[in-house]
Design a protein around this motif. Structure first.
Motif, PDB file in Angstrom:
ATOM      1  N   ASN A 108      -7.441   3.506   2.418  1.00 15.63           N
ATOM      2  CA  ASN A 108      -6.186   4.119   2.383  1.00 15.63           C
ATOM      3  C   ASN A 108      -5.351   3.665   1.156  1.00 15.63           C
ATOM      4  O   ASN A 108      -4.928   2.515   0.996  1.00 15.63           O
ATOM      5  CB  ASN A 108      -5.408   3.369   3.688  1.00 15.63           C
ATOM      6  CG  ASN A 108      -4.091   4.373   3.713  1.00 15.63           C
ATOM      7  OD1 ASN A 108      -3.536   5.103   2.940  1.00 15.63           O
ATOM      8  ND2 ASN A 108      -3.405   3.848   4.899  1.00 15.63           N
TER       9      ASN A 108
ATOM     10  N   SER B  54      -7.611   8.299   2.221  1.00 15.01           N
ATOM     11  CA  SER B  54      -6.584   8.877   2.089  1.00 15.01           C
ATOM     12  C   SER B  54      -5.994   8.443   0.706  1.00 15.01           C
ATOM     13  O   SER B  54      -5.966   7.150   0.512  1.00 15.01           O
ATOM     14  CB  SER B  54      -5.546   8.879   3.245  1.00 15.01           C
ATOM     15  OG  SER B  54      -5.053   7.545   3.358  1.00 15.01           O
TER      16      SER B  54
ATOM     17  N   ASN C 113      -2.012   8.626  -1.008  1.00 19.75           N
ATOM     18  CA  ASN C 113      -0.739   9.217  -0.833  1.00 19.75           C
ATOM     19  C   ASN C 113      -0.005   8.597  -1.791  1.00 19.75           C
ATOM     20  O   ASN C 113      -0.316   7.720  -2.598  1.00 19.75           O
ATOM     21  CB  ASN C 113      -0.135   8.597   0.575  1.00 19.75           C
ATOM     22  CG  ASN C 113      -1.064   9.279   1.637  1.00 19.75           C
ATOM     23  OD1 ASN C 113      -1.542  10.535   1.703  1.00 19.75           O
ATOM     24  ND2 ASN C 113      -1.460   8.320   2.483  1.00 19.75           N
TER      25      ASN C 113
ATOM     26  N   ARG D 257      -7.532  12.894   2.773  1.00 17.14           N
ATOM     27  CA  ARG D 257      -6.094  13.291   2.868  1.00 17.14           C
ATOM     28  C   ARG D 257      -5.226  12.976   1.859  1.00 17.14           C
ATOM     29  O   ARG D 257      -5.650  11.650   1.409  1.00 17.14           O
ATOM     30  CB  ARG D 257      -5.638  12.751   4.102  1.00 17.14           C
ATOM     31  CG  ARG D 257      -6.119  13.132   5.514  1.00 17.14           C
ATOM     32  CD  ARG D 257      -5.783  14.515   6.015  1.00 17.14           C
ATOM     33  NE  ARG D 257      -6.278  14.931   7.142  1.00 17.14           N
ATOM     34  CZ  ARG D 257      -7.282  15.593   7.409  1.00 17.14           C
ATOM     35  NH1 ARG D 257      -8.235  15.842   6.463  1.00 17.14           N
ATOM     36  NH2 ARG D 257      -7.755  15.988   8.414  1.00 17.14           N
TER      37      ARG D 257
ATOM     38  N   GLU E 298       4.910   5.784   5.076  1.00 17.40           N
ATOM     39  CA  GLU E 298       4.942   5.867   6.568  1.00 17.40           C
ATOM     40  C   GLU E 298       3.354   5.092   6.653  1.00 17.40           C
ATOM     41  O   GLU E 298       2.724   4.600   7.487  1.00 17.40           O
ATOM     42  CB  GLU E 298       4.850   6.808   7.362  1.00 17.40           C
ATOM     43  CG  GLU E 298       6.315   7.080   7.822  1.00 17.40           C
ATOM     44  CD  GLU E 298       6.661   6.003   8.941  1.00 17.40           C
ATOM     45  OE1 GLU E 298       6.151   6.078   9.959  1.00 17.40           O
ATOM     46  OE2 GLU E 298       7.659   5.285   8.524  1.00 17.40           O
ATOM     47  N   THR E 299       2.440   5.977   5.792  1.00 23.55           N
ATOM     48  CA  THR E 299       1.185   5.805   5.761  1.00 23.55           C
ATOM     49  C   THR E 299       0.383   4.223   5.300  1.00 23.55           C
ATOM     50  O   THR E 299      -0.829   4.227   5.672  1.00 23.55           O
ATOM     51  CB  THR E 299       0.442   6.917   4.743  1.00 23.55           C
ATOM     52  OG1 THR E 299       0.730   6.656   3.487  1.00 23.55           O
ATOM     53  CG2 THR E 299       0.838   8.148   5.235  1.00 23.55           C
TER      54      THR E 299
END
Lengths: 437, 254, 497
Positions: A257, A284, A286, A313, A414-415
């Motif tokens: 992440n 992910s 982001n 993602r 938030e991730t």
């Protein structure tokens, strides 16, 4: 008539070629050969311009006007005063100033079992297994920023986490620039063994009013079933040029992440290359990018699904004030063996300034049939209806905008899994909005 | 010879370590009979319906299924349909962009052609659909929309029954047709099904609850558990299950 | 809507690798000498009896072309095109231009009949034979037929003339309406726009010219059928459509070619100009020969199509069904110059065998309150590659520009590729752009459901694909929609199993 005409070499290219005559000599034959190959690639290809597809919106030939001399070591007192980012997060901090680790400001003692943290220069001098991984993630495709980094970086941080070791305390590598305008290069290597777990943060900051250049590259080798959380904060001084490259090699059943926060530098280019070559991993990437004045920031992603069952993602949020320019290029490649790939990418931009510009290029390149992939991109102003609603409740315009922008970037922030780091990011976003209001 | 004869059927999920779901299931259905299969969740009821229809995800490891003496398991999915196997899906699939009308006509003519019959003429088809749709409260507007697209749960189930009415199967398998229906919708659907009961047609009604069987009264009730039929009886068996639940069978499992 | 059976029968009636339109018509033709130099350009211009300005225009284009590199950015891979081995002009041999339909070579008429295109007005008066099921009305369509390099017939000319509509071969328009041609030719696609457009400017031989006067709603659909017949011949047609203020026209275009082992080049240019309050609807069913399943032969289709919404509140709508060609390189675009102008692009691109498609659109928002809509459906089967490439941009002054883009790709089989390359550039904060794209395969659940109802795998696939592209099919005029639907099923032949 089809001959490619090599454009004239710019002063920056000439200057860089000059720097490339004196390459660092540490690290043994393989590393030296890597540096030489990278220097040759730069001399052959130069800085990218708008006709180079990957740099279409960030014409480095134009944006990088001059080459600066390579930075000399910084004074630790100055560095200490400058290093403000992510200081209260409880993370183990290693300070890299002007591309070199500052041992007296770094917390290198009492490492958890299974954790190795050392200056890259030390690791290069020692050689060994860890250094054998350095440079192995390069894509083979010419990337000027990465080539310069490979050729010229002599220090940075090398981290390895032994198989099965779960490192609870985040590691924070604070990159600080200090002193007169110069160019700094840092190279970092993060290797996670099978089943290992790490939270890794990088931050970048430096003085306002100094037109310095930072070129950073970090390679992440994430073995099977390992778990990596990455948080990046880039708040370079407003006149800086910041180029960074993040390279990931992802094994099977990995959890990865990565989050990047960008609000600094006059010109930013962040390139992420992820190679998913183990099955069933979930990754992910982001980001939140907040720009004002005449800032330009480019986030370019390349996620390469090479094998089955991976999920990727991406969620990028741009907030563009004044005459700024945001660029998002995201490419998901799904190769023929990568059946059952699930890839989703979303880029959203809020244009606050009348002269702001957003360029989106979300791309899918798919060779496997049993996939579910998609991307979306939106750009536009803040929803007038929402603004009206808030203002009708008595909230002043700027404040209403702030609330909505906060909610907008909040979705991406938030991730981040680590509470302290997430709080610090929220705080950085709030600070940006406050400075605006 | 029964019309549909399922004999000692064993089946597992496809793949090397696929779990065995049916473990020696036997059932005979004669024309005109309505069989209800009840059982707790996970007993293999839906799997049975998929295997009869020919879904790829399962592998039959033992046993046989014949329809009027022909080996059903050897047939392709659409061949089974043409021979008269109809599955009313628990969760009907959406096919965007394909009007229900077009879909029905394509299906009907494909089946007729496979049976060596004449295709239905356009006016006959329209008349047929109009007549059957009216009884099920299906509007012309619904027929123009994509198959099951934007239909409510009840509309989907009614549309399944409409398809059954038009395709006129020999053996209809109704998989949890009552799930997601309120009492009014349940009545409409049940009336639709009852109207299709005929001496030539067999039905298998799969349900978790007895409620549906108040409306579609079965000739036989079977309790399925752990991939087999563990008890069979008349319609009164359903009432007994309603009163006592499946606890007795689940205890077996423990 | 016609039942799927019709499409499936169509599939059945041909073998794999059989291209329905792949016959060759044996007629004598007159060609320019092989190769391309200034003399070729002069030859073409002289054959057409062109005025000096147009010859100069062509020569200028030719000189520019010689300095231009062939573009390489598209995701297509093909052997070098031997520009000097091609014929740049081929015309069916006739004494003079045909005065009436009866003077046309009966072989050519037979060709168009085989293609299902009525040229004889007495046939045309009855309208195109509708192959649709219930409900598809019979519409009258005026047809311009282009055979290799020249227009061989244009129907309904007189009736159109009554409404003031000009519909004729562009070569004729150069003579009869020089002021219009001179004013608009090259005004949307400049001579030097790109390699293939510049080549076209130098050597274009014929094509259609349409002018709809102020306030006129064209009384019927206009249509051009392009047919490449000759061996080793490039086809370079040029279409120019001008819709004057407040007018409306719907224009259809169809393309076929014989099956040949070698590749043939097709480099057309289409220019549309919509003045204030005018609307142009341009529909294409492109079915050039795609080559065989091993990738041998087929048309190289490098086409530049652009519409200029020059006036306020003007509208240009492109609809395309692309099933043919070995290579498709095509980006019908809209320049939204007028305030409140609208652009639309609806596309179905199907690739099978070894076909390569790189197609999409550009929506350039220049005016205020402009809006655009892009719906693209790509279907890749066999060993083909199918790329959507598009640009949506809002310039500084494009206040309140709006775009909605939806690109969906469907993969059939695991040897093909589907790619999406959108560029979305906004320089105006009040512009609002939304883009979404998905790639997936046909759902196993949908296939199972359809087969449970009795459809075989091929029927089920055809049905689901037709559903997938429905939003675009609906944009086509009825006759074309029916034809396109059949074409889709035929194109997917052999892709299942």
């Amino acid at each position: 008539m089809n001959a490619e005409i090599r454009p004239m070499r710019t002063p920056a290219e000439q200057g860089l070629s000059g720097e490339l005559k004196n390459l660092p000599s540490s690290g043994g034959a393989r590393i030296v050969a890597l540096r030489e190959a990278a220097a040759k690639a730069f001399n052959d290809n130069g800085l990218p311009h708008r006709r180079v597809e990957e740099w279409k919106y960030t014409d480095l030939r134009t944006l990088m006007r001059e080459a600066l001399p390579i930075s000399s070591p910084a004074q630790s007192a100055q560095v200490e005063a400058h290093a403000r980012l992510l200081i209260d997060t409880g993370a183990r901090r290693i300070v890299v100033a002007n591309g070199a680790v500052v041992p007296e400001l770094s917390d290198l003692a009492d490492l958890e079992p299974g954790l190795t943290v050392q200056p890259l220069a030390t690791a290069l001098a020692a050689g060994g297994d860890l250094i054998a991984r350095l440079g192995t993630l390069e894509t083979g495709r010419y990337d000027a920023a990465l080539a310069l980094n490979t050729a010229l970086a002599a220090d940075g941080v090398a981290i390895s986490v032994a198989p099965g070791a779960v490192i609870e305390r985040p590691i924070h590598v604070a990159h600080v620039f200090s002193g007169k305008a110069a160019a700094s290069f840092a190279r970092n290597l993060v290797v996670l063994g099978e089943g290992a777990s790490l939270t890794y943060a990088e931050s970048f900051e430096g003085p306002e009013g100094v037109a310095y250049q930072v070129n950073s590259a970090t390679e992440f080798v994430v073995a099977d079933e390992a778990s990596l959380d990455l948080v990046r904060v880039q708040e370079e001084g407003a006149n800086a040029l910041h180029l960074s490259t993040l390279l990931f090699e992802v094994g099977k059943a990995v959890k990865l992440n990565a989050f990047t926060f960008t609000s600094g530098a006059a010109v930013t280019r962040t390139s992420l290359y992820a190679r998913l070559n183990g099955a069933d991993s979930a990754v992910s990437f982001n980001g939140a990018i907040l720009l004002k004045g005449r800032q330009h920031a480019d986030s370019t992603l390349f996620v390469d699904h090479q094998t089955t069952g991976c999920e990727s993602r991406e969620l990028f949020k741009h907030v563009l004030d004044d005459s700024t320019r945001g660029v998002f290029q995201g490419k998901i490649v799904v190769r023929q063996p990568a059946q059952k790939t699930d890839g989703r990418m979303m880029s959203r931009a809020l244009l606050l300034g009348d002269d702001a510009e957003m360029d989106n290029k979300p791309e899918l390149e798919i060779f496997a049939d049993d996939v579910a992939c998609g991307h979306g991109a939106t750009c536009g102003a803040i929803d007038d209806d929402l603004l009206f609603y808030l203002r009708a409740r008595g909230i002043p315009l700027k404040e209403a905008q702030s609330l909505l922008v906060q909610a907008f970037v909040g979705e991406a922030i938030e991730t981040v899994a680590n509470d302290e780091l997430r709080d610090a990011l929220v705080e950085r976003a709030e600070a940006w909005l406050k400075a605006r209001a | 010879m029964a019309m549909l004869d399922i004999d000692n059927l064993h089946a597992k999920i496809e793949g090397e370590d696929g779990k065995e779901i049916l473990k020696g299931l036997s059932l005979k259905v004669n024309p005109g009979e309505v069989h209800a299969i009840m059982g707790p969740n996970g007993s293999g009821k839906s799997t049975l319906s998929y295997i009869l229809a020919g879904k790829d995800d399962y592998e039959v490891t033992e046993g046989s299924v014949t329809l009027n003496g022909e080996d059903l398991l050897e047939m392709e999915i659409d061949e089974r349909a043409a021979k008269g196997v109809f599955l009313a899906f628990q969760y009907p699939i959406e096919v965007p962009g394909v009007a229900t009308m077009t879909f029905l006509r394509s299906a009907l003519n494909a089946q007729r052609k496979k049976r060596g019959e004449e295709e239905i003429s356009t006016p006959d088809f329209l008349r047929l659909v109009k007549e059957k749709a009216a009884g099920l409260g299906i509007s012309q507007d619904m027929l123009k929309r994509g198959v099951n697209v934007g239909f409510s749960g009840g509309e989907k189930k009614r549309a399944e029954i409409l398809q059954m009415a038009i395709l006129e199967p020999k053996i209809a398998i109704l998989d949890e047709t009552d799930s997601g229906l309120d009492i009014d919708a349940l009545k409409i659907v049940s009336e639709g099904v009852n109207a299709l009961r005929s001496p030539e047609r067999g039905m298998i009604v799969i349900t978790h609850y007895q409620r549906l069987l108040n409306h579609i009264v079965p000739d036989f009730v079977h309790v399925m558990h752990k991939g087999r039929i563990v008890r069979s009886g008349g319609k009164e068996l359903a009432l007994e299950l309603e009163a006592n639940g499946y606890a007795e069978y689940q205890q077996d499992a423990a | 809507m016609p039942a799927v059976q019709e499409t499936v029968e169509q599939v059945r009636s041909i073998d794999v690798d059989q291209y329905k339109y792949g016959f060759f018509t044996d007629i004598e033709s007159e060609k320019a000498p092989k190769g391309l130099d200034e003399d070729t350009v002069r030859f073409i211009s002289a054959k057409k009896g062109e005025p000096e300005w147009l010859l100069e225009w062509r020569l200028d284009a030719f000189r520019r072309w010689q300095t231009m590199p062939e573009p390489k950015w598209a995701r297509v891979d093909y052997p070098p095109i031997p520009y000097q081995e091609l014929y740049y002009y081929a015309a069916p041999k006739q004494k003079a231009g045909p005065k009436s339909i009866d003077e046309i070579d009966p072989e050519i008429l037979a060709t168009y009949e085989k293609l299902g295109i009525p040229l004889r007005e007495r046939d045309a008066l009855l309208g195109i034979e509708s192959t649709g099921g219930e409900g598809s009305g019979r519409a009258r369509v005026a047809v311009d037929a282009v055979f290799d390099s020249v227009s061989v017939a244009t129907t309904f000319k007189e009736e159109l003339a009554k409404a003031g509509v000009i519909f004729m071969p562009i070569s004729e328009a150069v003579r009869e309406h020089p002021e219009l041609v001179k004013k608009y030719l090259g005004s949307v696609v400049p001579v030097t726009d790109n390699f293939f457009a510049t080549l076209n400017s130098a050597v274009f031989s014929d094509g259609s010219f349409v002018y709809i006067p102020k306030g006129v709603r064209c009384p019927m659909e206009l249509s051009t059928y392009f047919r490449i017949n000759e061996r080793n011949t490039g086809q370079f047609e040029r279409t120019l459509i001008i819709a004057d203020e407040g007018s409306y026209v719907s224009y259809l275009e169809g393309c076929t070619a014989p099956m040949r082992d070698e590749n043939q080049l097709h480099a057309a240019v289409v220019e549309l100009v919509a003045l204030a309050d005018a609307e142009i609807k341009y529909s294409t069913v492109q079915n050039w020969y795609p080559g065989d399943s091993e990738g041998k032969g087929g048309i190289f289709n490098f086409v530049t199509k652009r519409g200029d919404c020059r006036g306020d509140r003007s509208k240009i709508s492109w609809t395309q069904v692309e099933t043919g060609s070995a290579i498709t390189w095509k980006y019908p675009s809209c320049i939204l110059r007028g305030d409140e102008s609208q652009g639309e692009f609806y596309s179905i691109a199907i690739s099978n065998g070894r076909q390569q498609v790189d197609s999409g659109t550009k929506m350039i928002h220049l005016g205020k309150n402009t809006s655009s809509r892009i719906i693209s459906k790509g279907i890749a089967a066999g060993r083909s590659d199918n790329t959507y490439r598009g640009l949506v941009s809002a310039h500084r002054k494009a206040t309140n520009a709006r775009n909605f883009t939806n690109c969906d790709s469907l993969l059939i089989g695991d040897q093909c590729g589907a790619h999406t390359v959108p560029y979305i550039e906004s320089k105006n904060a009040s512009a609002h752009f939304e883009h979404e794209a998905t790639t997936s395969k046909i759902s196993e659940d949908q296939l199972f459901y359809c087969r449970q109802r009795g459809l075989d795998p091929e029927e089920a696939t055809a049905l689901i694909v037709n559903g997938f592209v429905k939003d675009v099919l609906q944009q086509l005029p009825m006759e074309f929609a029916v034809e396109a639907q059949k074409l889709i099923s035929v194109s997917l032949e052999g892709s299942v199993g």
